[in-house]
Design a protein around this motif. Structure first.
Motif, PDB file in Angstrom:
ATOM      1  N   LEU A 127     -59.894  -0.821 -23.530  1.00 52.95           N
ATOM      2  CA  LEU A 127     -59.571   0.302 -22.642  1.00 52.95           C
ATOM      3  C   LEU A 127     -58.288   1.020 -23.069  1.00 52.95           C
ATOM      4  CD1 LEU A 127     -60.612  -1.192 -19.190  1.00 52.95           C
ATOM      5  CD2 LEU A 127     -61.704   0.721 -20.412  1.00 52.95           C
ATOM      6  N   SER A 128     -57.383   0.296 -23.712  1.00 56.49           N
ATOM      7  CA  SER A 128     -56.172   0.970 -24.210  1.00 56.49           C
ATOM      8  C   SER A 128     -56.535   1.925 -25.339  1.00 56.49           C
ATOM      9  CB  SER A 128     -55.127  -0.055 -24.662  1.00 56.49           C
ATOM     10  OG  SER A 128     -55.516  -0.709 -25.856  1.00 56.49           O
ATOM     11  N   ILE A 129     -57.491   1.544 -26.189  1.00 50.87           N
ATOM     12  CA  ILE A 129     -57.965   2.431 -27.249  1.00 50.87           C
ATOM     13  C   ILE A 129     -58.652   3.642 -26.619  1.00 50.87           C
ATOM     14  CG2 ILE A 129     -59.578   2.662 -29.192  1.00 50.87           C
ATOM     15  CD1 ILE A 129     -57.073   0.950 -29.810  1.00 50.87           C
ATOM     16  N   ALA A 130     -59.468   3.402 -25.598  1.00 46.84           N
ATOM     17  CA  ALA A 130     -60.151   4.510 -24.915  1.00 46.84           C
ATOM     18  C   ALA A 130     -59.149   5.491 -24.320  1.00 46.84           C
ATOM     19  CB  ALA A 130     -61.064   3.967 -23.818  1.00 46.84           C
ATOM     20  N   THR A 131     -58.086   4.972 -23.736  1.00 43.30           N
ATOM     21  CA  THR A 131     -57.074   5.838 -23.133  1.00 43.30           C
ATOM     22  C   THR A 131     -56.310   6.606 -24.205  1.00 43.30           C
ATOM     23  OG1 THR A 131     -56.905   4.258 -21.318  1.00 43.30           O
ATOM     24  CG2 THR A 131     -55.171   5.913 -21.476  1.00 43.30           C
ATOM     25  N   LEU A 132     -56.025   5.955 -25.312  1.00 46.36           N
ATOM     26  CA  LEU A 132     -55.371   6.631 -26.433  1.00 46.36           C
ATOM     27  C   LEU A 132     -56.247   7.765 -26.965  1.00 46.36           C
ATOM     28  CD1 LEU A 132     -53.142   6.799 -28.644  1.00 46.36           C
ATOM     29  CD2 LEU A 132     -54.553   5.196 -29.954  1.00 46.36           C
ATOM     30  N   VAL A 133     -57.518   7.468 -27.211  1.00 42.87           N
ATOM     31  CA  VAL A 133     -58.438   8.470 -27.769  1.00 42.87           C
ATOM     32  C   VAL A 133     -58.725   9.578 -26.756  1.00 42.87           C
ATOM     33  CG1 VAL A 133     -60.797   8.826 -28.609  1.00 42.87           C
ATOM     34  CG2 VAL A 133     -59.492   6.857 -29.387  1.00 42.87           C
ATOM     35  N   GLY A 134     -58.966   9.190 -25.505  1.00 37.27           N
ATOM     36  CA  GLY A 134     -59.361  10.158 -24.480  1.00 37.27           C
ATOM     37  C   GLY A 134     -58.208  10.909 -23.843  1.00 37.27           C
ATOM     38  N   GLY A 135     -57.011  10.355 -23.925  1.00 37.23           N
ATOM     39  CA  GLY A 135     -55.845  11.001 -23.326  1.00 37.23           C
ATOM     40  C   GLY A 135     -55.636  10.586 -21.880  1.00 37.23           C
ATOM     41  N   THR A 136     -54.627  11.163 -21.282  1.00 32.69           N
ATOM     42  CA  THR A 136     -54.239  10.759 -19.931  1.00 32.69           C
ATOM     43  C   THR A 136     -55.299  11.067 -18.880  1.00 32.69           C
ATOM     44  OG1 THR A 136     -53.040  12.843 -19.638  1.00 32.69           O
ATOM     45  CG2 THR A 136     -51.763  10.925 -20.388  1.00 32.69           C
TER      46      THR A 136
END
Length: 113
Positions: A86-95
């Protein structure tokens, strides 16, 4: 919190049954393709579910996130692995992914209980 998981699964099962009962060939094929895509292959199911989780979070699909979290949980994925994905998803997807991250965390807690 267990109601969160139970309610999600009951609604999903009820609506999937209705959708599939309409006998639409395209919808049935999409459902079948989805099932087969997550079967063991060159990648194991655990890896595929984590990939599905990341893609679902980036695309901001809460139902998809819940589905992949539950399957990942059944596959023995740890909380640390989920949070790293999920940290990767948040990094890729943004805030903009952060609200979905919150709901994912809540759903994971419900799965653990």
């Amino acid at each position: 919190m267990a109601d969160l998981v139970t309610d999600f699964n009951a609604y999903r099962a009820k609506m999937n049954e209705k959708l599939l009962a309409d006998n639409n060939k395209v919808i049935k094929r999409i459902f079948n393709l989805d099932t087969n895509a997550y079967a063991p292959g060159a990648l194991d199911v655990k890896t595929k579910e984590l990939l599905g989780l990341v893609a679902s979070a980036v695309l901001r699909c809460d139902d998809c996130v819940k589905y992949h979290l539950e399957t990942a949980h059944k596959e023995g994925v740890s909380k640390e692995e989920v949070m790293e994905a999920l940290s990767i998803a948040t990094l890729v997807g943004g805030t903009i992914v952060i609200p979905h991250l919150r709901r994912a965390y809540e759903f994971w807690e419900a799965l653990e209980n």
